[in-house]
Design an enzyme around this catalytic site. Structure first.
Site, PDB file in Angstrom:
ATOM      1  N   GLU A 246       0.657  -1.039   0.165  1.00 19.93           N
ATOM      2  CA  GLU A 246      -0.120   0.212   0.250  1.00 19.93           C
ATOM      3  C   GLU A 246       0.932   1.228   0.244  1.00 19.93           C
ATOM      4  O   GLU A 246       1.966   1.605   1.403  1.00 19.93           O
ATOM      5  CB  GLU A 246      -0.762  -0.166   1.096  1.00 19.93           C
ATOM      6  CG  GLU A 246      -1.511  -1.369   1.190  1.00 19.93           C
ATOM      7  CD  GLU A 246      -2.680  -1.458   0.312  1.00 19.93           C
ATOM      8  OE1 GLU A 246      -3.089   0.195  -0.126  1.00 19.93           O
ATOM      9  OE2 GLU A 246      -3.325  -2.143   0.824  1.00 19.93           O
TER      10      GLU A 246
ATOM     11  N   CYS B  73      -2.371   8.901   2.541  1.00 26.26           N
ATOM     12  CA  CYS B  73      -2.079   9.008   1.169  1.00 26.26           C
ATOM     13  C   CYS B  73      -3.252   8.598   0.202  1.00 26.26           C
ATOM     14  O   CYS B  73      -3.220   8.757  -0.777  1.00 26.26           O
ATOM     15  CB  CYS B  73      -2.045   7.147   1.148  1.00 26.26           C
ATOM     16  SG  CYS B  73      -2.995   5.970   2.008  1.00 26.26           S
TER      17      CYS B  73
ATOM     18  N   GLU C 289       3.029  13.179  -4.337  1.00 21.60           N
ATOM     19  CA  GLU C 289       2.610  14.053  -2.964  1.00 21.60           C
ATOM     20  C   GLU C 289       2.785  15.051  -1.338  1.00 21.60           C
ATOM     21  O   GLU C 289       3.893  15.072  -1.344  1.00 21.60           O
ATOM     22  CB  GLU C 289       2.695  12.531  -2.036  1.00 21.60           C
ATOM     23  CG  GLU C 289       2.243  11.708  -2.039  1.00 21.60           C
ATOM     24  CD  GLU C 289       1.937  10.548  -0.879  1.00 21.60           C
ATOM     25  OE1 GLU C 289       3.313   9.842  -0.652  1.00 21.60           O
ATOM     26  OE2 GLU C 289       0.988   9.779  -0.686  1.00 21.60           O
TER      27      GLU C 289
HETATM   28  P1  NAD Z   1       7.941   5.082   5.075  1.00 22.95           P
HETATM   29  O1  NAD Z   1       8.081   4.732   3.482  1.00 22.95           O
HETATM   30  O2  NAD Z   1       8.893   6.706   4.908  1.00 22.95           O
HETATM   31  O3  NAD Z   1       7.907   4.696   5.709  1.00 22.95           O
HETATM   32  C1  NAD Z   1       7.149   3.552   5.939  1.00 22.95           C
HETATM   33  C2  NAD Z   1       7.684   2.698   6.843  1.00 22.95           C
HETATM   34  O4  NAD Z   1       9.028   1.855   6.221  1.00 22.95           O
HETATM   35  C3  NAD Z   1       8.136   3.090   8.432  1.00 22.95           C
HETATM   36  O5  NAD Z   1       7.531   2.019   9.269  1.00 22.95           O
HETATM   37  C4  NAD Z   1       9.426   2.587   8.138  1.00 22.95           C
HETATM   38  O6  NAD Z   1      10.137   2.696   9.541  1.00 22.95           O
HETATM   39  C5  NAD Z   1       9.651   1.891   7.598  1.00 22.95           C
HETATM   40  N1  NAD Z   1      11.032   2.085   6.666  1.00 22.95           N
HETATM   41  C6  NAD Z   1      11.910   3.035   6.034  1.00 22.95           C
HETATM   42  N2  NAD Z   1      12.638   2.889   5.337  1.00 22.95           N
HETATM   43  C7  NAD Z   1      12.955   1.648   5.316  1.00 22.95           C
HETATM   44  C8  NAD Z   1      13.581   0.155   5.264  1.00 22.95           C
HETATM   45  N3  NAD Z   1      15.182   0.159   5.049  1.00 22.95           N
HETATM   46  N4  NAD Z   1      13.090  -0.728   5.226  1.00 22.95           N
HETATM   47  C9  NAD Z   1      12.714  -1.052   5.910  1.00 22.95           C
HETATM   48  N5  NAD Z   1      11.657  -0.383   6.130  1.00 22.95           N
HETATM   49  C10 NAD Z   1      11.948   0.907   6.527  1.00 22.95           C
HETATM   50  O7  NAD Z   1       6.380   6.655   5.004  1.00 22.95           O
HETATM   51  P2  NAD Z   1       5.908   7.087   5.897  1.00 22.95           P
HETATM   52  O8  NAD Z   1       6.179   8.250   5.570  1.00 22.95           O
HETATM   53  O9  NAD Z   1       5.809   6.488   6.929  1.00 22.95           O
HETATM   54  O10 NAD Z   1       4.365   7.389   5.377  1.00 22.95           O
HETATM   55  C11 NAD Z   1       3.655   8.092   4.672  1.00 22.95           C
HETATM   56  C12 NAD Z   1       3.916   7.968   3.239  1.00 22.95           C
HETATM   57  O11 NAD Z   1       3.001   6.036   3.767  1.00 22.95           O
HETATM   58  C13 NAD Z   1       3.433   8.432   1.935  1.00 22.95           C
HETATM   59  O12 NAD Z   1       3.689   8.228   0.748  1.00 22.95           O
HETATM   60  C14 NAD Z   1       1.523   7.808   1.915  1.00 22.95           C
HETATM   61  O13 NAD Z   1       1.111   7.520   0.465  1.00 22.95           O
HETATM   62  C15 NAD Z   1       1.959   6.346   1.967  1.00 22.95           C
HETATM   63  N6  NAD Z   1       1.173   5.634   2.789  1.00 22.95           N
HETATM   64  C16 NAD Z   1      -0.218   4.495   1.739  1.00 22.95           C
HETATM   65  C17 NAD Z   1      -1.143   4.304   2.608  1.00 22.95           C
HETATM   66  C18 NAD Z   1      -2.220   3.154   1.692  1.00 22.95           C
HETATM   67  O14 NAD Z   1      -2.314   2.927   1.904  1.00 22.95           O
HETATM   68  N7  NAD Z   1      -1.480   2.982   0.380  1.00 22.95           N
HETATM   69  C19 NAD Z   1      -1.740   4.475   4.090  1.00 22.95           C
HETATM   70  C20 NAD Z   1      -0.477   5.074   4.593  1.00 22.95           C
HETATM   71  C21 NAD Z   1      -0.055   5.493   4.741  1.00 22.95           C
END
Ligand code: NAD
Length: 490
Positions: free
Chosen positions: A260, A294, A391
């Site tokens: 997602e 998102c 975004e």
């Molecule tokens: P992010 O990708 O920075 O982080 C998401 C998760 O991934 C966190 O738990 C983070 O600690 C982890 N992460 C980061 N680097 C990693 C790595 N190298 N290996 C493993 N895990 C790692 O995103 P964010 O800033 O926390 O959230 C915002 C984003 O999430 C936006 O792009 C938003 O659109 C998306 N989002 C999508 C949905 C959906 O259902 N499509 C819902 C909510 C948020």
């Protein structure tokens, strides 16, 4: 309603990892501190897992899998139902906890408790409806059996923006299907997950079935889990770049993946729209979660003949919004999650203005404690502006114009993302054409908020793979087996 103090509430949240049914510190004693984005002050210090802890969590999930998968579905369902009831009782505490660590207004956190918990109820109901099929082969020489089986231990990674709902909509279907899990919440907002997993434990989830690793070292910890060939599933919600990187890691073990990812939702207002409805929908689709969703409307694509009126009406409403800490009464705009988010909103607005857009209200970061950005409206955003591609993830409403339906469709689809679109029109046939022409996994037709636990949530294109919620949600954690057996009459 319990009137627990912020201090007592934070005190009650576990501050350690949860591995194999034990609450325990990180193997190296490491910690991370969770901050209040409204003040910048520390809320609580908790364990920060190492790769060694991750391996232990993987071990626990792997060794408890067989027994959990064999647990009758009714028992799994009952545990989830007890967890649902317990959260209902403690809704107010969870709402406050989410507001403290994530910043959204308390009223919205209450909404997320209801939404997040709806997944727990939904999947407690789905657990007992996992079915297969049986029938003759077309040639008549055999019988075909199709059965469903839990896919195996699953690694779940959640973002910071919906601290409860992102966890429940992964953990609940996984448990319902018979999978064991390791969950890694975002380091900015891990407290809600810790508190909710404690509640799952109290509801009777056996040791090892749910493991939580909070960490500052996401990369290292994830690599340790992903390298274990007993892992069978990755479910990730977060940004597209991190999702892409994890998909390449997942390729090695040929893991089932649910992704997602990011969105860039168009919000199209036709000249035949009911403008009152469109303005209400726009405010909800843009400013819910302080724009950090998102599903947030990113590009308002408005027919030229009504664009000025639409801009004037949303501006009037936006200038009346109250900004502050989410715990204060009547606040509708809380802080953004961190300095980076504020800087990004600011850069996107400046880029749009530099290319000819008009600032109608807001546009600035707010000085002082916390990471606040003014709710903002920019009109007449010109093609090529970054704000139309990226975004925003902040309270910035950007309006661009179109002249005919084909142009609206072209603009709406002009993005690598495809999570959700919003369309406002009173013309039924036009609405139906939009369902067929807009390349998104979800659509709000005269609706500004569409999320529902009973619906398949997910994106097309680079917004992701797989669905959460609905009848589809549990299938992300099930795998199909086809068996051929003899014709018993032959
Ligand atoms: P992010 O990708 O920075 O982080 C998401 C998760 O991934 C966190 O738990 C983070 O600690 C982890 N992460 C980061 N680097 C990693 C790595 N190298 N290996 C493993 N895990 C790692 O995103 P964010 O800033 O926390 O959230 C915002 C984003 O999430 C936006 O792009 C938003 O659109 C998306 N989002 C999508 C949905 C959906 O259902 N499509 C819902 C909510 C948020």
């Amino acid at each position: 309603m319990s009137a627990i103090s912020e201090r007592d509430l934070l005190e009650s949240v576990p501050s350690t990892l949860f591995i194999g049914g034990e609450w325990r510190p990180a193997s190296d004693g490491g910690t991370l501190t969770v901050l209040d984005p409204a003040t910048g002050e520390p809320l609580k210090t908790i364990a920060s897992a190492t790769a060694e802890d991750a391996a232990a969590a993987m071990e626990a999930a792997a060794t408890s899998f067989e027994e959990w998968a064999a647990t009758p579905a009714r028992e799994r369902s009952d545990i989830l139902r007890r967890a649902f009831d317990a959260l209902e009782e403690r809704a107010e505490e969870f709402a406050l906890l989410m507001t403290l660590e994530m910043g959204k207004p308390l009223a919205e956190s209450r909404g997320e408790v209801a939404y997040g918990n709806a997944f727990v109820r939904w999947f407690s109901e789905e657990a007992v409806r996992i079915q297969g099929r049986y029938g003759p082969s077309p040639e008549g020489n055999g019988r075909m059996i199709v059965s469903q089986h839990p896919v195996g231990p699953a690694y779940l990674i959640t973002p910071w923006n919906f601290p409860l709902a992102m966890a429940t909509r992964k953990i609940a279907p996984a448990l319902a299907a018979g999978c064991t899990v390791i969950i890694k919440p975002a380091q900015q907002t891990p407290l809600t997950t810790l508190a909710w997993v404690r509640l799952l434990e109290e509801a009777g989830v056996p040791a090892g079935v749910v493991n939580v690793i909070t960490t500052e070292a996401s990369g290292e910890v994830s690599e340790a889990i992903m390298a274990d060939d007993r892992l069978r599933k990755l479910s990730f919600t977060g940004s597209t770049p991190v999702g892409q990187m994890l998909m390449s890691q997942a390729a090695k073990g040929v893991l089932r993946t649910s992704m997602e990812l990011g969105g860039n939702a168009p919000f199209v207002v036709f000249d035949d729209a009911d403008l009152d409805k469109a303005v209400e929908g726009a405010l909800a689709a843009k400013f819910r979660n302080i724009g950090q969703a998102c599903t947030a409307a990113n590009r308002f694509i408005v027919h030229s003949s009504i664009a000025d009126e639409f801009a004037a009406r949303v501006t009037e409403r936006v200038t009346g919004m109250k900004i502050g800490r989410g715990t204060e009464p009547e606040v509708t705009i809380g802080p953004l999650i961190d300095d980076r988010a504020v800087a990004k909103a600011s850069e996107l607005v400046q880029d749009a203005l530099g290319r000819g857009a008009e600032l109608r209200t807001g546009g600035e970061a707010i000085e002082g404690a916390g990471t606040f950005f003014q709710p903002t409206v920019v009109a007449n955003v010109q093609p090529g502006s970054e704000i139309l591609r990226e975004e925003i993830f902040g309270p910035v409403l950007a309006i661009t114009r179109f002249d005919d339906e084909d142009e609206a469709v072209r603009l709406a689809n002009d993005t690598e993302y495809g999570l959700v679109s919003y369309v406002y029109t009173e013309d039924l046939a036009r609405g139906q054409r939009m369902i067929e022409r807009l390349a998104t996994g979800m659509m709000g037709l005269n609706m500004g908020v569409i999320s529902n636990a009973a619906a398949p949530f997910g994106g097309w294109k680079q917004s992701g793979i797989g669905r959460e919620g609905g009848a589809e949600g549990i299938h992300e954690y099930l795998q199909t087996k086809y068996t051929l057996t003899e014709n018993p009459f032959a």
